[in-house]
Write an enzyme that holds these catalytic residues in place. Sequence first.
Site, PDB file in Angstrom:
ATOM      1  N   GLU A 183       0.810  -1.216   0.000  1.00 22.40           N
ATOM      2  CA  GLU A 183       0.000   0.000   0.000  1.00 22.40           C
ATOM      3  C   GLU A 183       0.850   1.276   0.000  1.00 22.40           C
ATOM      4  O   GLU A 183       0.788   2.080   0.928  1.00 22.40           O
ATOM      5  CB  GLU A 183      -0.979  -0.022   1.176  1.00 22.40           C
ATOM      6  N   GLU A 302      -4.768  -8.423  -1.100  1.00 19.97           N
ATOM      7  CA  GLU A 302      -5.634  -8.395   0.084  1.00 19.97           C
ATOM      8  C   GLU A 302      -7.062  -8.164  -0.371  1.00 19.97           C
ATOM      9  O   GLU A 302      -7.306  -7.342  -1.267  1.00 19.97           O
ATOM     10  CB  GLU A 302      -5.242  -7.269   1.047  1.00 19.97           C
TER      11      GLU A 302
END
Length: 575
Positions: A183, A302
């Site tokens: 991220e 994810e």
Amino acid sequence: MQRRRSPMARWLALAVAVVLGVGLGPSAQAAPPPDGDRVPTALSAERIVADMQPGWNLGNTLDAVGADETAWGNPRVTPELLRAVRAEGFRSIRIPVTWGQHDGGAPDHTIDPAVLDRVAEVVDLALDADLTVLLNLHHDSWMWLNQYPTQPEAKDRFLALWRQIAHRFRDYPRTLLLESINEPQFAGVDDARAYELLNDLNTAFVDEVRASGGGNAQRVLVLPTLHTDAGQARLDALVETLDELDDDNIAATFHYYGYWPFSVNVAGGYRFDDTARADMLGAFDRVKTSLVDRGVPVILGEYGLLGFDRHTGTIEQGEKLRFFELFGWLARTHDVTTMWWDNGQHLDRVAHTWRDPQLADHIATSWTTRSGTATTDQLFVRPGSPADQTVTLEPHGHAFTGVWLDGRRLKRSDDYTLDGDQLTLHGSLLAALAGSGDYGVRAALEVRFSRGVPWTVQVIRADAPVLSAAVTADPADGFAIPTRFNGDRLATMESVYPDGAFAGPHNWTSYKEFDAAFAPDEAGDRILLRPAFLAELAQPSTVLLTFHFWSGERVAYTLEVGEGGVVGTPGHPAA
């Protein structure tokens, strides 16, 4: 992108690999070779990533910020856990690691040898369990690497860490993949600059790992979009990086946690409605067009729902099952490898059993087929003479085969009728099932289809909820509304001032966030208003609350907020 082979070329390469006897499963290279420079490279990156489906995340463990892998409440990783993950059908595991907290500082940023050894031990255990491994830098993204725009030395630290990791794992098989950063984000810059910075880091990561030689020369390296988001601009920026690298052993990654209002249950997003479905479909379509169709293997590193950060009950059970059912089908039909985010709340890491078997069954089934669902999994039956109730089925291409109760097939016409996708359960059946006495779930019906997991519909004896007056002198402790739920279930809460202005957090919507602003406590016979909600109410003020229940009931309640505390009374004042 000319560097990728056509689907036919990839198919022919695969056929040659089969003829030559090259293993195709994720365990084809389960042990490090004696000489890393002789690592087999016959498997394409596309095939390695495809063989990783489905995957699972070892979340909140080696990525935990603290003394060791137990800092966030999970037990130490054991061989038994990893074998259990494999036994549940997972073929790969993502091992998030937060490395920066364990480095010795500039200039070398030497990783604590004990930490590096432990990570290697867990990777070895996963490979021994026949799992392909994806290893990354995790919370480093927001802990220090996000300062790269103003602290150029952050890049030196990033590369120093990867230099050591690459050296440690250089002779591992190609069933170990490396992901540059989780991220990625950058403080204080616009998106255009952020794309440049991420391109710089991703490119430097690839160069650093490749330079370490051995198996890393052909290892599949995984690059994220900015924020691992599937927006078109994010994808386009990553495509530019991939074109620049021109490396056939690169995969892309993104994350998906759903349409935000649904994902956390805010702004009236408590149903998996057409807007939430369109958001999911759009993400997968963009990824397929931008990456998959160009020959870039994609790992959805994810997925889940953001409300799960609090607990899995923030989203109603049937609505979440509909979300995951569609998600699994879209991933499969769009050729995306998925890795379920599990921070310890899904698979019990001691008992090695699912905390929510129904959710696990729906996710596992979606790896191979669709399951029939319906627009609800709850039927609320009032005392007295219940009316017929109709449920709209969503067969997803399968045939309806019947309704079952405790292993007994119900009788069509006598107990229910079916008109197209409209399943009508007769009032006489519901009355018998709801019975008398205690409120709550009285029966669970199974709606079965020709394939997939049956859809469960709970028959719930319920009556109108009743809220009572309450007073608190210290709103810093929250506010508890005495509540007789009478079998009903709270879906959402609206909060406005008498003039119609939205009251409390998220002041752009009247519908507040489930559990963050309010939460049902059925065991304690109360609805809790959180301190964070009360802290954002004007003082003094009158606040009109409307509680929406899943049965369709709406219950009004009024707060009087002042310096002396909060007073709550049922109903709204007369206009």
